[in-house]
Scaffold this motif. Structure first.
Motif, PDB file in Angstrom:
ATOM      1  N   UNK A 189       0.848  -1.197   0.000  1.00 19.22           N
ATOM      2  CA  UNK A 189       0.000   0.000   0.000  1.00 19.22           C
ATOM      3  C   UNK A 189       0.881   1.243   0.000  1.00 19.22           C
ATOM      4  N   UNK A 190       0.455   2.264  -0.757  1.00 18.12           N
ATOM      5  CA  UNK A 190       1.216   3.511  -0.880  1.00 18.12           C
ATOM      6  C   UNK A 190       0.234   4.687  -0.869  1.00 18.12           C
ATOM      7  N   UNK A 191       0.563   5.706  -0.085  1.00 18.92           N
ATOM      8  CA  UNK A 191      -0.299   6.895   0.038  1.00 18.92           C
ATOM      9  C   UNK A 191       0.249   7.991  -0.852  1.00 18.92           C
ATOM     10  N   UNK A 192      -0.654   8.557  -1.695  1.00 14.98           N
ATOM     11  CA  UNK A 192      -0.268   9.631  -2.621  1.00 14.98           C
ATOM     12  C   UNK A 192      -1.193  10.825  -2.433  1.00 14.98           C
ATOM     13  N   UNK A 193      -0.761  11.961  -2.886  1.00 19.63           N
ATOM     14  CA  UNK A 193      -1.529  13.215  -2.783  1.00 19.63           C
ATOM     15  C   UNK A 193      -1.829  13.713  -4.180  1.00 19.63           C
ATOM     16  N   UNK A 194      -3.104  14.125  -4.395  1.00 16.37           N
ATOM     17  CA  UNK A 194      -3.506  14.672  -5.680  1.00 16.37           C
ATOM     18  C   UNK A 194      -4.363  15.920  -5.455  1.00 16.37           C
ATOM     19  N   UNK A 195      -4.443  16.779  -6.424  1.00 16.87           N
ATOM     20  CA  UNK A 195      -5.232  18.016  -6.371  1.00 16.87           C
ATOM     21  C   UNK A 195      -6.562  17.778  -7.054  1.00 16.87           C
ATOM     22  N   UNK A 196      -7.657  18.122  -6.343  1.00 20.11           N
ATOM     23  CA  UNK A 196      -9.020  17.932  -6.856  1.00 20.11           C
ATOM     24  C   UNK A 196      -9.612  19.307  -7.104  1.00 20.11           C
ATOM     25  N   UNK A 197     -10.138  19.537  -8.304  1.00 15.85           N
ATOM     26  CA  UNK A 197     -10.735  20.825  -8.665  1.00 15.85           C
ATOM     27  C   UNK A 197     -12.212  20.828  -8.256  1.00 15.85           C
ATOM     28  N   UNK A 198     -12.666  21.991  -7.682  1.00 17.56           N
ATOM     29  CA  UNK A 198     -14.057  22.136  -7.255  1.00 17.56           C
ATOM     30  C   UNK A 198     -14.531  23.536  -7.644  1.00 17.56           C
ATOM     31  N   UNK A 199     -15.741  23.629  -8.199  1.00 19.74           N
ATOM     32  CA  UNK A 199     -16.318  24.911  -8.623  1.00 19.74           C
ATOM     33  C   UNK A 199     -17.134  25.498  -7.462  1.00 19.74           C
ATOM     34  N   UNK A 200     -16.877  26.790  -7.134  1.00 25.74           N
ATOM     35  CA  UNK A 200     -17.584  27.495  -6.053  1.00 25.74           C
ATOM     36  C   UNK A 200     -18.318  28.686  -6.668  1.00 25.74           C
ATOM     37  N   UNK A 201     -19.629  28.750  -6.582  1.00 30.52           N
ATOM     38  CA  UNK A 201     -20.358  29.913  -7.138  1.00 30.52           C
ATOM     39  C   UNK A 201     -20.244  31.126  -6.194  1.00 30.52           C
ATOM     40  N   UNK A 202     -20.233  32.368  -6.801  1.00 31.24           N
ATOM     41  CA  UNK A 202     -20.122  33.612  -6.045  1.00 31.24           C
ATOM     42  C   UNK A 202     -20.922  34.696  -6.742  1.00 31.24           C
ATOM     43  N   UNK A 203     -21.684  35.506  -5.930  1.00 26.78           N
ATOM     44  CA  UNK A 203     -22.501  36.589  -6.466  1.00 26.78           C
ATOM     45  C   UNK A 203     -21.650  37.852  -6.568  1.00 26.78           C
ATOM     46  N   UNK A 204     -21.650  38.475  -7.763  1.00 28.67           N
ATOM     47  CA  UNK A 204     -20.895  39.702  -8.015  1.00 28.67           C
ATOM     48  C   UNK A 204     -21.886  40.799  -8.374  1.00 28.67           C
ATOM     49  N   UNK A 205     -21.805  41.963  -7.653  1.00 25.08           N
ATOM     50  CA  UNK A 205     -22.720  43.105  -7.899  1.00 25.08           C
ATOM     51  C   UNK A 205     -22.150  44.005  -8.970  1.00 25.08           C
ATOM     52  N   UNK A 206     -23.057  44.503  -9.858  1.00 26.02           N
ATOM     53  CA  UNK A 206     -22.662  45.481 -10.884  1.00 26.02           C
ATOM     54  C   UNK A 206     -23.824  46.464 -11.048  1.00 26.02           C
ATOM     55  N   UNK A 207     -23.567  47.683 -11.521  1.00 23.82           N
ATOM     56  CA  UNK A 207     -24.538  48.778 -11.612  1.00 23.82           C
ATOM     57  C   UNK A 207     -24.878  49.053 -13.055  1.00 23.82           C
ATOM     58  N   UNK A 208     -26.205  49.229 -13.328  1.00 22.14           N
ATOM     59  CA  UNK A 208     -26.704  49.496 -14.668  1.00 22.14           C
ATOM     60  C   UNK A 208     -27.349  50.884 -14.659  1.00 22.14           C
ATOM     61  N   UNK A 209     -26.966  51.770 -15.560  1.00 19.66           N
ATOM     62  CA  UNK A 209     -27.516  53.133 -15.686  1.00 19.66           C
ATOM     63  C   UNK A 209     -28.344  53.223 -16.934  1.00 19.66           C
ATOM     64  N   UNK A 210     -29.534  53.860 -16.831  1.00 21.63           N
ATOM     65  CA  UNK A 210     -30.368  54.092 -18.000  1.00 21.63           C
ATOM     66  C   UNK A 210     -31.106  55.442 -17.858  1.00 21.63           C
ATOM     67  N   UNK A 211     -31.527  56.069 -18.949  1.00 21.89           N
ATOM     68  CA  UNK A 211     -32.205  57.378 -18.993  1.00 21.89           C
ATOM     69  C   UNK A 211     -33.719  57.160 -19.018  1.00 21.89           C
ATOM     70  N   UNK A 212     -34.384  57.856 -18.072  1.00 22.11           N
ATOM     71  CA  UNK A 212     -35.849  57.751 -17.963  1.00 22.11           C
ATOM     72  C   UNK A 212     -36.435  59.126 -18.291  1.00 22.11           C
ATOM     73  N   UNK A 213     -37.306  59.232 -19.277  1.00 26.15           N
ATOM     74  CA  UNK A 213     -37.910  60.552 -19.600  1.00 26.15           C
ATOM     75  C   UNK A 213     -38.917  60.952 -18.500  1.00 26.15           C
ATOM     76  N   UNK A 214     -38.891  62.293 -18.149  1.00 24.80           N
ATOM     77  CA  UNK A 214     -39.779  62.849 -17.102  1.00 24.80           C
ATOM     78  C   UNK A 214     -40.427  64.122 -17.624  1.00 24.80           C
ATOM     79  N   UNK A 215     -41.751  64.289 -17.391  1.00 24.20           N
ATOM     80  CA  UNK A 215     -42.497  65.489 -17.858  1.00 24.20           C
ATOM     81  C   UNK A 215     -42.504  66.530 -16.747  1.00 24.20           C
TER      82      UNK A 215
END
Length: 454
Positions: free
Chosen positions: A370-396
């Protein structure tokens, strides 16, 4: 159409001239609210303005995280083991026997006879004939003419003068002296010694050569066939044998003996005595004087004259003539005479003898480690990123609290300063703010396989 364009150009020039060029430059030369005074008449009707609204959005971004994981695996290891084994082998032992064998030999008998033989030879016969051959030769014709030539010579003029010269010479003086001389004389002395000399002669002997051993199938007393080694009959050959003989003889031996002889003999001894001689030596000097001389030089020229000559050339031809000759040739014939002989023939009988031998066998025994070895396991972690949206609204925007006495409301002000129910409205607040460029939404990365190794 030209009138309309002219009216538009005059109105635009009047509107642009009422304000400063710096303020008009903020809106690329278009109309702006900064060109109006702070307190001005309110508009008489509603108008549409643009208002900037900012909205915060969220997007999901997947990040790949590598974690170290230990796992156990098994590998096969081979161990070397040596064990002893015994084996029964058989070796062949040859036993020698003899039997009587009758064989026949052929003895050659040579006879010489004279045979007449005819043969043909080719004898060369030479014939000489003459053929006329013409050839051209070039004969030289020499002509001699005289040519006058001037040349310069150097004539030597000799002058003699005397010069005193001193020199030292070695005068030879010869004296006779008696001296003793020793020399060695070698005298010959003859003695005799006995020398052993090896001589001998060649003799012809008959040597028996046994035949080869072959496998043959024979039948034993029980009638069973078996294979045994049988030696074939041999033959006699003639071999020359050198028979040595030792002979003793007396050999004379001459040696030289050295003797010293003394002799008194006169010897002339020569010695040299220096002596100075003074003599007058005539010294002759030469100087060269140039002179011009004239001489006639004969010049010989040669020209070639062609002549045709003929000569008889001997041509020698050879013709081969056949001639038959007879000669007597001795012919030696051999006749074989048969003779019968009996001899003892040794033969060998093969016998199998068993014996046991021990040898070592090496084998590889597998085992799991028996022999013990080490390996790297990839795992995906989701993360919420905030961003700002600007738009022009007509006003009377609609005007409020319009005074009836204002000229803009139809009343007309005498001084042009219309009073409003509240504080004068500033149009700077209604100026649209610059709209920021919307950020592009980041596309979510493809989720990698969590079970894949790094």
């Amino acid at each position: 159409m030209k009138i309309n364009w002219a009216v538009m150009v005059v109105a635009l020039a009047t509107f642009c001239g009422s304000g400063s060029f710096a303020e008009a430059g903020n809106y690329c030369g278009a109309a702006g609210y900064n060109c109006c005074p702070t307190a001005a008449c309110q508009p008489s009707c509603c108008y549409t303005a643009c208002k900037v609204e900012r909205q915060t959005c969220y997007k999901t971004v997947y990040e790949t995280v590598y974690e170290q994981e230990e796992y156990t695996c098994h590998k096969t290891v081979y161990d070397r083991q040596v064990e002893d084994r015994q084996e029964t082998c058989y070796k062949t032992v040859m036993e020698q026997h003899e039997r009587d064998c009758t064989y026949t030999t052929c003895r050659p008998v040579y006879e010489t006879t004279q045979v007449e033989r005819r043969y043909t030879v080719c004898k060369p016969v030479w014939e000489t004939s003459y053929k006329q051959c013409n050839y051209t030769v070039r004969r030289p014709v020499w002509e001699t003419t005289e040519c006058e030539r001037t040349y310069t010579v150097c004539r030597p003029v000799w002058e003699t003068c005397e010069k005193e010269c001193r020199r030292t010479v070695m005068k030879r003086v010869v004296e006779t002296v008696n001296r003793e001389r020793c020399y060695t004389v070698r005298k010959p002395v003859t003695t005799y010694r006995t020398v052993t000399k090896q001589t001998g002669c060649w003799k012809t002997e008959q040597v028996y050569v046994p035949g080869p051993v072959q496998r043959r199938c024979v039948t034993d007393e029980c009638g069973c066939p078996r294979v045994c080694m049988v030696q074939c009959p041999g033959h006699y050959t003639c071999k020359r044998v050198w028979c040595p003989q030792t002979v003793q003889c007396q050999v004379p031996c001459t040696t030289y003996k050295c003797e010293v002889v003394r002799q008194s003999c006169p010897v002339q001894v020569c010695r040299y005595v220096p002596e100075t001689i003074v003599e007058k030596v005539p010294v002759r000097t030469c100087r060269m004087v140039r002179e011009q001389r004239t001489c006639k030089v004969p010049v010989r020229t040669c020209r070639w004259v062609c002549e045709t000559k003929s000569r008889q050339v001997p041509v020698r031809t050879c013709k081969m003539v056949r001639e038959e000759r007879v000669c007597t040739v001795p012919v030696r014939t051999c006749k074989m005479v048969t003779e019968t002989h009996v001899k003892k023939v040794p033969y060998c009988v093969a016998k199998k003898v068993p014996y046991t031998r021990t040898f070592q066998v090496c084998k590889m025994v597998p085992r799991q480690v028996a022999e013990t070895r080490t390996r790297c396991v990839a795992r995906c972690v989701p993360r919420q990123v905030a961003y700002e949206v600007c738009r022009m609204v007509p006003t009377t925007v609609c005007p409020t609290n319009c005074n009836s006495g204002c000229s803009s409301c139809g009343g007309g002000c005498a001084d042009g300063n219309c009073s409003v129910g509240g504080a004068p409205q500033t149009h700077e607040t209604e100026k649209p703010a610059p709209e920021p460029a919307p950020e592009p939404e980041a596309e979510p990365e493809a989720a990698p396989n969590p079970g894949a190794e790094a």
